[in-house]
Design a protein around this motif. Structure first.
Motif, mmCIF file in Angstrom:
data_model
loop_
_atom_site.group_PDB
_atom_site.id
_atom_site.type_symbol
_atom_site.label_atom_id
_atom_site.label_comp_id
_atom_site.label_asym_id
_atom_site.label_seq_id
_atom_site.Cartn_x
_atom_site.Cartn_y
_atom_site.Cartn_z
ATOM 1 N N ASN A 143 0.822 -1.211 0.000
ATOM 2 C CA ASN A 143 0.000 0.000 0.000
ATOM 3 C C ASN A 143 0.859 1.265 0.000
ATOM 4 O O ASN A 143 0.519 2.258 -0.660
ATOM 5 C CB ASN A 143 -0.930 -0.010 1.216
ATOM 6 C CG ASN A 143 -2.080 -0.983 1.054
ATOM 7 O OD1 ASN A 143 -3.073 -0.705 0.384
ATOM 8 N ND2 ASN A 143 -1.946 -2.143 1.672
ATOM 9 N N LEU A 144 1.975 1.248 0.719
ATOM 10 C CA LEU A 144 2.844 2.419 0.750
ATOM 11 C C LEU A 144 3.426 2.703 -0.638
ATOM 12 O O LEU A 144 3.395 3.853 -1.115
ATOM 13 C CB LEU A 144 3.973 2.197 1.757
ATOM 14 C CG LEU A 144 5.029 3.308 1.833
ATOM 15 C CD1 LEU A 144 4.387 4.629 2.265
ATOM 16 C CD2 LEU A 144 6.153 2.912 2.788
ATOM 17 N N GLN A 198 0.676 3.960 -3.033
ATOM 18 C CA GLN A 198 0.322 5.360 -2.808
ATOM 19 C C GLN A 198 1.379 6.303 -3.362
ATOM 20 O O GLN A 198 1.053 7.340 -3.955
ATOM 21 C CB GLN A 198 0.124 5.595 -1.308
ATOM 22 C CG GLN A 198 -1.085 4.881 -0.713
ATOM 23 C CD GLN A 198 -1.152 5.009 0.790
ATOM 24 O OE1 GLN A 198 -0.440 5.822 1.398
ATOM 25 N NE2 GLN A 198 -1.995 4.194 1.417
ATOM 26 N N ARG A 199 2.641 5.953 -3.203
ATOM 27 C CA ARG A 199 3.690 6.798 -3.762
ATOM 28 C C ARG A 199 3.665 6.794 -5.283
ATOM 29 O O ARG A 199 3.965 7.805 -5.931
ATOM 30 C CB ARG A 199 5.053 6.322 -3.256
ATOM 31 C CG ARG A 199 5.254 6.578 -1.764
ATOM 32 C CD ARG A 199 6.684 6.330 -1.337
ATOM 33 N NE ARG A 199 6.889 6.643 0.074
ATOM 34 C CZ ARG A 199 8.055 6.590 0.689
ATOM 35 N NH1 ARG A 199 9.146 6.209 0.017
ATOM 36 N NH2 ARG A 199 8.152 6.897 1.974
ATOM 37 N N VAL A 232 0.943 6.518 -7.069
ATOM 38 C CA VAL A 232 -0.184 7.382 -7.446
ATOM 39 C C VAL A 232 0.190 8.854 -7.291
ATOM 40 O O VAL A 232 -0.176 9.699 -8.128
ATOM 41 C CB VAL A 232 -1.415 7.028 -6.586
ATOM 42 C CG1 VAL A 232 -2.542 8.023 -6.831
ATOM 43 C CG2 VAL A 232 -1.887 5.611 -6.894
ATOM 44 N N HIS A 233 0.942 9.203 -6.273
ATOM 45 C CA HIS A 233 1.323 10.599 -6.054
ATOM 46 C C HIS A 233 2.255 11.121 -7.150
ATOM 47 O O HIS A 233 2.307 12.340 -7.397
ATOM 48 C CB HIS A 233 1.990 10.763 -4.679
ATOM 49 C CG HIS A 233 1.050 10.538 -3.536
ATOM 50 N ND1 HIS A 233 1.492 10.289 -2.247
ATOM 51 C CD2 HIS A 233 -0.314 10.531 -3.494
ATOM 52 C CE1 HIS A 233 0.429 10.133 -1.460
ATOM 53 N NE2 HIS A 233 -0.667 10.278 -2.188
ATOM 54 N N THR A 290 6.886 6.896 -11.009
ATOM 55 C CA THR A 290 5.628 6.155 -10.945
ATOM 56 C C THR A 290 5.843 4.691 -11.276
ATOM 57 O O THR A 290 5.340 3.791 -10.583
ATOM 58 C CB THR A 290 4.610 6.772 -11.915
ATOM 59 O OG1 THR A 290 4.395 8.142 -11.574
ATOM 60 C CG2 THR A 290 3.288 6.029 -11.854
ATOM 61 N N TYR A 336 7.881 2.903 -8.357
ATOM 62 C CA TYR A 336 7.079 2.597 -7.174
ATOM 63 C C TYR A 336 6.027 1.534 -7.482
ATOM 64 O O TYR A 336 5.736 0.670 -6.634
ATOM 65 C CB TYR A 336 6.405 3.864 -6.655
ATOM 66 C CG TYR A 336 7.340 4.782 -5.898
ATOM 67 C CD1 TYR A 336 8.043 4.324 -4.789
ATOM 68 C CD2 TYR A 336 7.513 6.112 -6.286
ATOM 69 C CE1 TYR A 336 8.904 5.164 -4.089
ATOM 70 C CE2 TYR A 336 8.366 6.965 -5.595
ATOM 71 C CZ TYR A 336 9.056 6.479 -4.500
ATOM 72 O OH TYR A 336 9.907 7.308 -3.807
#
Length: 223
Positions: A104-105, A108-109, A111-112, A121, A124
Motif C-alpha cells: 500500500n505504501l 500510494q507513492r 499514485v502521487h 511512478t 514505485y
C-alpha cells in the motif's frame, strides 16, 4: 549529634556467562566447542544478538547473552520438532501483514507521482507489485501450513465394454505399409520398373541357357 551512617554501595552485577557449552560424557573440550561453534542455533543466536543491537529493540548485551538467545531459539525449535507450528504461523501472518503495508505504501507513492514523473511512478508501481506478490506467496505458505495437502495415490483401472483386440509382439510394417508380408512380396514380384508382369509376354534367355528361346506364336496355346 548523630553521625550519618554511610550507606554501602550495592554490589556490582557480576558479568553473566556469555555461553555455557555442555559436553557429553567422554567428549573432549575441543570437540564440544567445535560442535557449539557449528551449531545452527548458536549461529542464529549470534546473528540475532547483532541485529537486536542495531534495530529498534536494543538489548543490553551485558544482561542478555548469546546463551539467552540460544535458549530462546532452542525452545522454539523444540516446539516445531514436536509438531507445534504456532510460531511459524505467527511469523507468516505477521510478515504477510507487513508486506501488505509495504504494498500500500509503494502504491500510494506511485499514485502521487502520476503526472509528475513517469520513471518514479513506474518504479514505485513495480515495487508495489513485488510486495503484493510476496504477500500472496506468504499467505499461500501459511494456508499450506494450516491445511497441508493430502497426496492421493490411485491405481489405474482399465474399464472397457465390448470386444477388444490386443496385438502383442507385432512388428510395424516398413514405410507405413499396412499390407501383409506375403502380399507385399507378391507386389514386389509383380511390379518392377513400373510394368506389371505378363505371363504371355516372351522373355529373354538367361546366360546359363542361351539355347532356350521364346516359344513361337504357332506353338502357343489357343485362347
Amino acid at each position: 549529634m548523630s553521625k550519618a551512617r554511610k550507606q554501602a554501595a550495592p554490589p556490582a552485577p557480576q558479568p553473566k556467562a556469555d555461553l555455557i557449552i555442555e559436553k557429553a560424557q567422554g567428549e573432549s573440550d575441543e570437540l564440544a566447542m567445535a560442535k557449539a561453534a557449528s551449531s545452527p542455533i548458536i549461529q542464529a543466536a549470534m546473528t540475532a544478538r547483532q541485529l537486536h543491537g542495531v534495530g529498534g529493540l536494543r538489548l543490553d548485551h551485558e544482561t542478555v547473552s548469546i546463551g539467552d538467545h540460544a535458549k530462546a531459539l532452542k525452545e522454539r525449535t523444540d516446539q516445531v520438532q514436536a509438531g507445534d507450528l504456532g510460531y511459524a504461523e505467527t511469523v507468516l501472518a505477521a510478515q504477510a501483514q507487513t508486506l501488505d503495508a509495504l504494498f500500500n505504501l509503494m502504491a500510494q507513492r506511485a499514485v502521487h507521482n502520476v503526472g509528475h514523473s513517469l520513471e518514479a511512478t513506474e518504479r514505485y508501481a513495480r515495487m508495489a507489485m513485488k510486495a503484493q506478490s510476496q504477500c500472496r506467496a506468504t499467505l499461500e505458505t501459511l494456508a499450506e501450513v494450516k491445511h497441508p495437502r493430502v497426496a492421493v495415490f490411485a491405481n489405474q483401472a482399465n474399464v472397457t465394454s465390448g470386444p477388444q483386440q490386443v496385438n502383442n509382439g507385432t512388428a510395424p510394417h516398413a514405410h507405413g505399409s499396412t499390407a501383409p508380408q506375403a502380399n507385399r512380396a507378391n507386389e514386389l514380384l509383380e511390379h518392377q520398373h513400373g510394368e506389371w508382369m505378363d505371363a504371355r509376354a516372351p522373355g529373354q534367355a538367361g546366360r546359363g541357357y542361351q539355347a532356350v528361346e521364346a516359344v513361337g506364336e504357332e506353338h502357343r496355346a489357343k485362347d
